[in-house]
Enzyme design. Sequence first.
Site, PDB file in Angstrom:
ATOM      1  N   ASP A  95      -2.630   6.449  -4.039  1.00  0.00           N
ATOM      2  CA  ASP A  95      -1.462   5.793  -3.436  1.00  0.00           C
ATOM      3  C   ASP A  95      -0.920   4.710  -4.371  1.00  0.00           C
ATOM      4  OD1 ASP A  95      -3.358   3.784  -3.089  1.00  0.00           O
ATOM      5  OD2 ASP A  95      -2.820   3.371  -1.023  1.00  0.00           O
TER       6      ASP A  95
ATOM      7  N   SER B 203       0.831  -1.201   0.000  1.00  0.00           N
ATOM      8  CA  SER B 203       0.000   0.000   0.000  1.00  0.00           C
ATOM      9  C   SER B 203       0.868   1.254   0.000  1.00  0.00           C
ATOM     10  CB  SER B 203      -0.958  -0.027   1.201  1.00  0.00           C
ATOM     11  OG  SER B 203      -1.896   0.994   1.102  1.00  0.00           O
TER      12      SER B 203
ATOM     13  N   ASP C 119      -5.744   2.151  -4.062  1.00  0.00           N
ATOM     14  CA  ASP C 119      -7.004   1.891  -3.364  1.00  0.00           C
ATOM     15  C   ASP C 119      -7.417   3.082  -2.497  1.00  0.00           C
ATOM     16  OD1 ASP C 119      -5.100   1.546  -1.376  1.00  0.00           O
ATOM     17  OD2 ASP C 119      -5.872  -0.379  -0.665  1.00  0.00           O
TER      18      ASP C 119
ATOM     19  N   ASP D 105      -0.878   1.444  -4.684  1.00  0.00           N
ATOM     20  CA  ASP D 105      -1.729   0.363  -5.219  1.00  0.00           C
ATOM     21  C   ASP D 105      -3.126   0.849  -5.570  1.00  0.00           C
ATOM     22  OD1 ASP D 105      -2.446   0.593  -2.483  1.00  0.00           O
ATOM     23  OD2 ASP D 105      -3.202  -1.458  -2.468  1.00  0.00           O
TER      24      ASP D 105
END
Length: 577
Positions: A305, A146, A309, A307
């Site tokens: 961000d 993340s 999400d 990734d």
Amino acid sequence: MSWKSSYEKWSQFNDLNQELKNQLNEITGNEKELEDRFYKNLEFGTGGMRGELGVGINRMNIYTVRKAAEGLAKYIEVQGDIAKSRGVVIAYDSRHQSPEFALEVAKTVGKHGIKAYLFKELHPTPMLSFAVRYLHAYSGVVITASHNPPEYNGFKVYGQDGGQLPPKQADELVEYVNKVENELVIQVADESELVNNEILTYIGEQVDQAYLQALRSIGQDKELIQSVADSLKIVYTPLHGTGNIPVRKGLESFGFRNVTVVKEQELPDSNFSTVTSPNPEEHAAFELAIQYGKQNDADVLIGTDPDTDRIGVAVKNHVGEYQVLTGNQLGALMLHYLLTKMKEKQTLPSNGIVIKTIVTSEIGREIAKSFGISTLDTLTGFKFIGEKIKEYEQTGEYTFLFGYEESYGYLIGDFVRDKDAVQSAVFAAEVAAYYKKQGKSLYDGLLDIFAQYGYYIESLRSLTLKGKEGTEKIAEILNTFRQNPPTEIAGLRVAAVEDYQMSERKNLLTEETTNINLPKSNVLKYYLEDGSWFCLRPSGTEPKAKFYFGVKADSMEKSQELNKKLQDDVMELVRRM
């Protein structure tokens, strides 16, 4: 087993990966460093695992990744041949070694005859969730940490509904992972052999196109967008992550034409070299985007961000400066717009529901209530929101409309079962278009919502306490609040306490106790007599105790004053412990 025996096992393993062998040689003799890398296994928890890259059982490397994948393979094998043939979808982000780790997962499960679908290039986490559903796979894995620092990576597991595994299934998987005794000798299959035998399939454009088509379904007003498509100026930064192509394609498909991408942050960069932290929750991540915004006189700045999400959005305030909205504020804007448009179009279902977490602002509940819509609270973590979406899909009790959490995660269309910053980016742009059409900014829109529903302000304070002593101190803080709850804070009586470990809510004014129907969790939430609240919980991924605060008053100034007083009083209590 002592750390020394774990270390010796690795140092004496003849076939150790050369890069890891070199790392081991470099730290040989440094007992403190060796102990940190070998004193415990990198923990595989309910959502998977996350840790620093490097050699050792307490690090992310090909061997610890294989161990996690081996546990997943054993878990799937027990479910039977149909589960094996449905297989696992694997995605990865822009971090160091993400592509290599993703391939190791495919080779490990493939050795068990389990079908593997592997994305050809980096993709956002929500698109992994979508692909699991689209391909009718049994499970999904995404290699990501993340918005953690560059030296981290992780392994995140999804179930057949495209959501993160709920607690019961997650616990079963954890057992299988923990039963793998020697990560160094796990057998993996040959990539070309898996491809030839059609056990490994590389995912191409088909899934991307299907996702894009599904994405269009969340749009509420095409004519509105067309009317301001040229004049609405958007600046977007993927913060060196996976969002660049899907977010741009999404905005384009919605009809937004005036989009400027922050060039310095456009391409994947495993070191995230232009930011201190690639986290859109942190205002510093927007520094370059703000420069672009000023140059282009942009209406809205959007950042995702690594990734993709989580999303952050910045807008101009009344003194002409770009202000990063909080996760709660952006959620309120999107929710209010969604319900307004659905009501206009008469598509608002009578059994509609909004799902948020227990630490997310109460303004969402008030907005939903004004439209006759119910709101449900879940524990912190989007997997609990995904779990409820699945339940209501099966029972028909409610129709899911919107899910969100204060930490910048949102979901509009349930074709994904995790927070989705691609959806959020295009939807936030549509909300900006809605206010632009009225001659207003998103900031003006937020003030309109505050004027209608009350001035809600939320904040978060974190206490970082590392190591064994830190863990014990965090437990002590929670225990003290649990055993000796405060009766007055910020000059207000404490009206109720919710203890999620005990699964009960106690009204301190009436002495009435009611049950909380949520999974047990070490979380405490206190409500004051005016509706203000604060909540304590240990972080699930970092050595931190987190303190959440929420207040409401009839002006911004009063809310800010009350929020500061509440924070100061609670943290002073903590300081004395």
